[in-house]
Design a protein around this motif. Structure first.
Motif, PDB file in Angstrom:
ATOM      1  N   ASP A   4      53.273  46.123  50.492  1.00  0.00           N
ATOM      2  CA  ASP A   4      54.069  47.200  49.385  1.00  0.00           C
ATOM      3  C   ASP A   4      55.236  47.399  49.789  1.00  0.00           C
ATOM      4  OD1 ASP A   4      53.645  48.385  47.407  1.00  0.00           O
ATOM      5  OD2 ASP A   4      51.677  49.885  48.485  1.00  0.00           O
ATOM      6  N   ASP A  83      51.584  43.360  44.431  1.00  0.00           N
ATOM      7  CA  ASP A  83      51.180  44.045  43.187  1.00  0.00           C
ATOM      8  C   ASP A  83      51.642  43.389  42.229  1.00  0.00           C
ATOM      9  OD1 ASP A  83      53.351  45.851  43.365  1.00  0.00           O
ATOM     10  OD2 ASP A  83      52.560  47.268  44.703  1.00  0.00           O
ATOM     11  N   GLY A  84      51.776  44.027  41.490  1.00  0.00           N
ATOM     12  CA  GLY A  84      52.987  43.880  39.625  1.00  0.00           C
ATOM     13  C   GLY A  84      53.795  45.072  39.658  1.00  0.00           C
ATOM     14  N   HIS A  88      58.698  42.537  41.634  1.00  0.00           N
ATOM     15  CA  HIS A  88      57.805  41.135  41.691  1.00  0.00           C
ATOM     16  C   HIS A  88      57.824  41.076  40.722  1.00  0.00           C
ATOM     17  CE1 HIS A  88      55.839  44.212  45.264  1.00  0.00           C
ATOM     18  NE2 HIS A  88      56.581  44.392  45.093  1.00  0.00           N
ATOM     19  N   ARG A  89      57.635  41.060  40.173  1.00  0.00           N
ATOM     20  CA  ARG A  89      57.565  39.780  38.920  1.00  0.00           C
ATOM     21  C   ARG A  89      59.335  39.221  38.532  1.00  0.00           C
ATOM     22  NH1 ARG A  89      54.810  44.024  36.259  1.00  0.00           N
ATOM     23  NH2 ARG A  89      56.683  44.691  35.438  1.00  0.00           N
ATOM     24  N   LYS A 103      49.895  37.875  43.429  1.00  0.00           N
ATOM     25  CA  LYS A 103      49.929  38.634  43.035  1.00  0.00           C
ATOM     26  C   LYS A 103      48.598  38.966  43.168  1.00  0.00           C
ATOM     27  CE  LYS A 103      53.960  38.114  40.292  1.00  0.00           C
ATOM     28  NZ  LYS A 103      54.659  36.394  40.916  1.00  0.00           N
ATOM     29  N   PRO A 105      46.403  41.657  40.679  1.00  0.00           N
ATOM     30  CA  PRO A 105      45.531  41.867  39.165  1.00  0.00           C
ATOM     31  C   PRO A 105      45.963  43.149  39.042  1.00  0.00           C
ATOM     32  CG  PRO A 105      43.357  41.647  40.158  1.00  0.00           C
ATOM     33  CD  PRO A 105      44.660  41.059  41.534  1.00  0.00           C
ATOM     34  N   PRO A 106      47.241  43.841  37.442  1.00  0.00           N
ATOM     35  CA  PRO A 106      47.758  45.227  37.929  1.00  0.00           C
ATOM     36  C   PRO A 106      47.141  46.083  37.879  1.00  0.00           C
ATOM     37  CG  PRO A 106      46.737  43.683  35.496  1.00  0.00           C
ATOM     38  CD  PRO A 106      46.696  42.591  36.812  1.00  0.00           C
ATOM     39  N   ASP A 107      47.213  46.998  37.888  1.00  0.00           N
ATOM     40  CA  ASP A 107      46.845  48.290  38.809  1.00  0.00           C
ATOM     41  C   ASP A 107      45.730  48.476  39.441  1.00  0.00           C
ATOM     42  OD1 ASP A 107      48.330  49.421  36.396  1.00  0.00           O
ATOM     43  OD2 ASP A 107      47.087  48.922  34.924  1.00  0.00           O
ATOM     44  N   ASN A 112      44.595  46.750  47.816  1.00  0.00           N
ATOM     45  CA  ASN A 112      45.201  46.812  48.961  1.00  0.00           C
ATOM     46  C   ASN A 112      45.584  47.502  49.884  1.00  0.00           C
ATOM     47  OD1 ASN A 112      48.015  45.678  50.158  1.00  0.00           O
ATOM     48  ND2 ASN A 112      49.611  45.742  48.463  1.00  0.00           N
TER      49      ASN A 112
END
Length: 174
Positions: A4, A83-84, A88-89, A103, A105-107, A112
């Motif tokens: 992160d 994370d998303g 990172h994408r 990855k 999951p989002p939000d 983490n």
């Protein structure tokens, strides 16, 4: 490893602090919009922390961080949980040969564990502090990160959550 980024700036975190009666502590406050970013990755099994201070959160800086972690662990195969975030994408982000990106999951920042490393750094090293410049903040952040990197038992006590360790053990036993 769980990865992160965290933003550190010249906005001071004024908190309560102890002082003998009848003294009242005086804490300076500062609101300056200058920031730097700490990139970190932690091994939840060993408490080993890898960190890097970079000026931005973007694909280029993320690539530098991944390359640095790869260079620090050339013999290891690393699953890096990220994370998303947009950087990172990005298709421009290329994981080094020994790193596989996984990855979250989002939000879901609560999944983490390195988020708690950032909390620990802010609590132990940054409250009631004012920095004269961004360079002074980065120097202090560097010392704080190095202190954490050299203390894997403390980092491990923060990030070695039973459900994560259990998931690793279950994966390796089966």
């Amino acid at each position: 490893m769980f990865q992160d980024e965290a933003r550190f700036g010249r906005i001071s975190d004024v908190r309560r602090c102890w002082a003998p009666k009848p003294l009242r502590p005086v804490c300076q406050g500062m609101l300056t919009h200058e920031y730097t970013y700490a990139y970190g990755a932690v091994d939840v099994c060993t408490g080993e922390l890898d960190s890097l201070i970079l000026p931005h959160v973007n694909t280029a800086c993320m690539q530098l961080f991944l390359d640095e972690v790869s260079a620090r662990h050339p013999q290891d195969r690393i699953i890096m949980v990220i994370d998303g975030a947009g950087w990172h994408r990005s298709d421009a982000l290329k994981a080094p040969e020994n790193i596989h990106l996984l990855k979250l999951p989002p939000d879901a920042p609560e999944l983490n564990p390195i988020e708690h490393v950032w909390d620990e750094l802010r609590e132990k090293f940054f409250h009631n502090r004012v920095f004269k410049s961004l360079d002074a903040l980065e120097d202090h952040l560097s010392i704080a990160l190095k202190t954490m990197e050299l203390d894997p038992s403390t980092v491990g006590s923060i990030v070695s959550w039973p459900w994560i360790i259990g998931a690793f053990l279950t994966s390796f036993v089966n």
